[in-house]
Motif scaffolding. Sequence first.
Motif, short mmCIF file in Angstrom:
data_model
loop_
_atom_site.label_atom_id
_atom_site.label_comp_id
_atom_site.label_asym_id
_atom_site.label_seq_id
_atom_site.Cartn_x
_atom_site.Cartn_y
_atom_site.Cartn_z
N SER A 115 0.86 -1.18 0.00
CA SER A 115 0.00 0.00 0.00
C SER A 115 0.90 1.23 0.00
N ALA A 116 0.40 2.32 -0.57
CA ALA A 116 1.20 3.53 -0.68
C ALA A 116 0.33 4.76 -0.49
N ILE A 117 0.97 5.84 -0.04
CA ILE A 117 0.34 7.16 0.04
C ILE A 117 1.13 8.10 -0.87
N ILE A 118 0.42 8.88 -1.66
CA ILE A 118 1.06 9.88 -2.51
C ILE A 118 0.54 11.26 -2.10
N VAL A 119 1.45 12.16 -1.79
CA VAL A 119 1.08 13.55 -1.52
C VAL A 119 1.67 14.38 -2.66
N VAL B 154 5.30 14.71 -11.80
CA VAL B 154 5.75 13.39 -11.36
C VAL B 154 4.66 12.67 -10.58
N GLY B 155 3.98 13.39 -9.68
CA GLY B 155 2.96 12.77 -8.84
C GLY B 155 1.83 12.14 -9.63
N SER B 156 1.38 12.81 -10.70
CA SER B 156 0.29 12.26 -11.51
C SER B 156 0.74 11.01 -12.27
N GLU B 157 1.99 11.01 -12.74
CA GLU B 157 2.53 9.83 -13.42
C GLU B 157 2.70 8.68 -12.43
N LEU B 158 3.17 8.99 -11.24
CA LEU B 158 3.37 7.97 -10.21
C LEU B 158 2.05 7.35 -9.79
N LEU C 19 0.97 4.90 -12.38
CA LEU C 19 1.90 3.78 -12.39
C LEU C 19 1.62 2.79 -11.26
N LEU C 20 1.40 3.32 -10.06
CA LEU C 20 1.15 2.45 -8.90
C LEU C 20 -0.22 1.79 -8.98
N CYS C 21 -1.23 2.54 -9.43
CA CYS C 21 -2.58 1.98 -9.54
C CYS C 21 -2.62 0.82 -10.53
N GLU C 22 -1.84 0.93 -11.58
CA GLU C 22 -1.83 -0.10 -12.62
C GLU C 22 -0.76 -1.17 -12.37
N SER C 23 -0.13 -1.10 -11.19
CA SER C 23 0.94 -2.03 -10.85
C SER C 23 0.40 -3.27 -10.15
N ASP C 24 1.02 -4.41 -10.41
CA ASP C 24 0.63 -5.65 -9.73
C ASP C 24 1.13 -5.69 -8.29
N GLU C 25 2.14 -4.88 -7.97
CA GLU C 25 2.73 -4.92 -6.63
C GLU C 25 1.91 -4.19 -5.58
N TYR C 26 1.05 -3.27 -6.03
CA TYR C 26 0.28 -2.46 -5.08
C TYR C 26 -1.21 -2.81 -5.14
N ILE C 27 -1.78 -2.93 -3.94
CA ILE C 27 -3.20 -3.25 -3.84
C ILE C 27 -4.02 -2.04 -3.40
N VAL D 89 11.13 9.62 -13.75
CA VAL D 89 11.32 9.86 -12.31
C VAL D 89 10.30 9.06 -11.52
N ALA D 90 9.06 9.03 -11.99
CA ALA D 90 8.01 8.25 -11.32
C ALA D 90 8.38 6.77 -11.30
N LEU D 91 8.85 6.25 -12.42
CA LEU D 91 9.26 4.85 -12.49
C LEU D 91 10.42 4.59 -11.54
N ALA D 92 11.38 5.51 -11.52
CA ALA D 92 12.55 5.36 -10.64
C ALA D 92 12.12 5.32 -9.18
N MET D 93 11.14 6.12 -8.80
CA MET D 93 10.67 6.13 -7.41
C MET D 93 10.05 4.80 -7.03
#
Length: 269
Positions: free
Chosen positions: A5-9, A15-19, A22-30, A191-195
């Motif tokens: 799980s993650a929090i984005i501020v 970068v934040g919108s791309e991140l 990326l996380l929402c469409e990722s298999d690693e994050y629920i 940068v979003a991918l790198a994070m």
Amino acid sequence: MKMRSAIIVGATGLVGSELLKLLCESDEYISITAITRRKLEYEHPKLTVKIRSFDELGEQDFDFAHELYCCLGTTMKKAGSRSEFEKVDFEYPLQIASLAKKRGIMHFIVISAMSANETSSVYYSRVKGKLEKELTALELPQLSIIRPSLLVGDRYEFRFGEKMGEYILKVVNPILIGPLKKFRSIEGKQVALAMKVIALHGKKTPVSIYESWELAKLEMPQPEQVVEEPISREQLFNWDKKIKEEPLPLDEEVVFNKSKFREIKEDND
């Protein structure tokens, strides 16, 4: 696979919108929570949006998460004054990091700047350097500092100065080699991918700093493919071994019991 799980501020910025996507469409994050000051256009089943005033943030606004990504940032022109600029680029990130620590969030990932230096003669660089120093002093469980060069990509708002710099660097980037390579512009998407890569596979030291040239090279590692060795003909048809092996005992329930059969037969007669 461990679900995260993650929090984005700061999910409305470049970068934040791309991140966020990326996380929402990722298999690693629920589960992803975006804490923002305005409504988001982007929607996803994994996404929870909390619209908050950053001046009134408290512990109750932060649920547990494996990572907190802080993508806050503004410009002097947009902020209008030094005090408002410092509020967004210094005070809010520091406050959010402190709240994250209290809530037990183990990894704080923050966007700083390539030029961050608390003793710099440049005001912007000095503020970013001051932020890095104060975040380090908080002794967070894990702190990752992201130092991109000029960010390029599609923003929601037009920034003339950055667009001019983006155009110039696109022309100049190919000749920036060797020690000058660190001055190359970098895509917000990268940068979003790198994070994300840093969160999942980055350094495990208490404080890590990632320069722009490092961010440009980071990518998700490819999953290892297990290659099964083919079974040889000798292994498949090893009759000598099969003959030597003792036969497994039969289950007593399926062993034919003559006496029982005789008793049943007599009863039936």
